[in-house]
Scaffold this motif. Structure first.
Motif, short mmCIF file in Angstrom:
data_model
loop_
_atom_site.label_atom_id
_atom_site.label_comp_id
_atom_site.label_asym_id
_atom_site.label_seq_id
_atom_site.Cartn_x
_atom_site.Cartn_y
_atom_site.Cartn_z
N LEU A 34 0.86 -1.18 0.00
CA LEU A 34 0.00 0.00 0.00
C LEU A 34 0.90 1.23 0.00
N LYS A 42 -3.35 4.26 4.65
CA LYS A 42 -2.66 2.98 4.43
C LYS A 42 -2.64 2.15 5.71
N THR A 43 -2.26 2.74 6.81
CA THR A 43 -2.19 2.01 8.08
C THR A 43 -3.59 1.58 8.51
N SER A 46 -4.61 -1.35 6.37
CA SER A 46 -3.84 -2.56 6.66
C SER A 46 -4.24 -3.17 8.00
N LEU A 49 -7.60 -4.89 7.45
CA LEU A 49 -7.39 -6.16 6.75
C LEU A 49 -6.79 -7.20 7.69
N GLY A 50 -5.87 -6.76 8.56
CA GLY A 50 -5.26 -7.67 9.53
C GLY A 50 -6.27 -8.21 10.52
N PHE A 62 1.75 -7.59 12.99
CA PHE A 62 1.84 -6.19 12.58
C PHE A 62 3.07 -5.62 13.25
N ILE A 95 2.19 -7.63 8.30
CA ILE A 95 1.94 -6.24 7.93
C ILE A 95 3.10 -5.41 8.45
N ASP A 97 4.46 -1.72 8.70
CA ASP A 97 4.04 -0.32 8.60
C ASP A 97 5.26 0.59 8.46
#
Length: 105
Positions: A34, A42-43, A46, A49-50, A62, A95, A97
């Protein structure tokens, strides 16, 4: 129930969002990156989604890029870093970040 307000951004459409939340890309070991400016979500996306992946039975990790670098540098010397490293590599979805942390742009 997984929901995300697509109105807050213009890079992700309904079709792409549907593909992401089906999580087939996780099962097929695809890499998802992303990219976008600060504040683009973006975070937020994500993490959503996580959480959705965890609810579907996936193992998810993460970690920020800075913390991942610390774990990789210290895993042979610090037990906690080695434990975290093993959890990360055993995850179905990782993920990371703030990947731009590594960019010298």
């Amino acid at each position: 129930m997984f929901s995300y307000d697509l109105k807050e951004q213009n890079a992700l459409g309904e079709k792409e969002f549907h593909v992401l939340k089906e999580l087939h890309w996780v099962e097929d070991d695809f890499t998802l990156i992303l990219m976008g400016p600060t504040g683009a979500g973006k975070t937020h996306l994500s993490v959503a989604l996580g959480v959705h992946a965890v609810q579907q039975g996936f193992q998810v990790s993460f970690v920020s890029m800075a913390h991942l670098m610390y774990i990789l540098k210290t895993r042979e010397h610090i037990k906690k870093s080695n434990t975290r490293y093993k959890r990360i590599i055993g995850s179905d979805l990782i993920i990371i970040d703030d990947v731009m942390y590594m960019c010298n742009c």
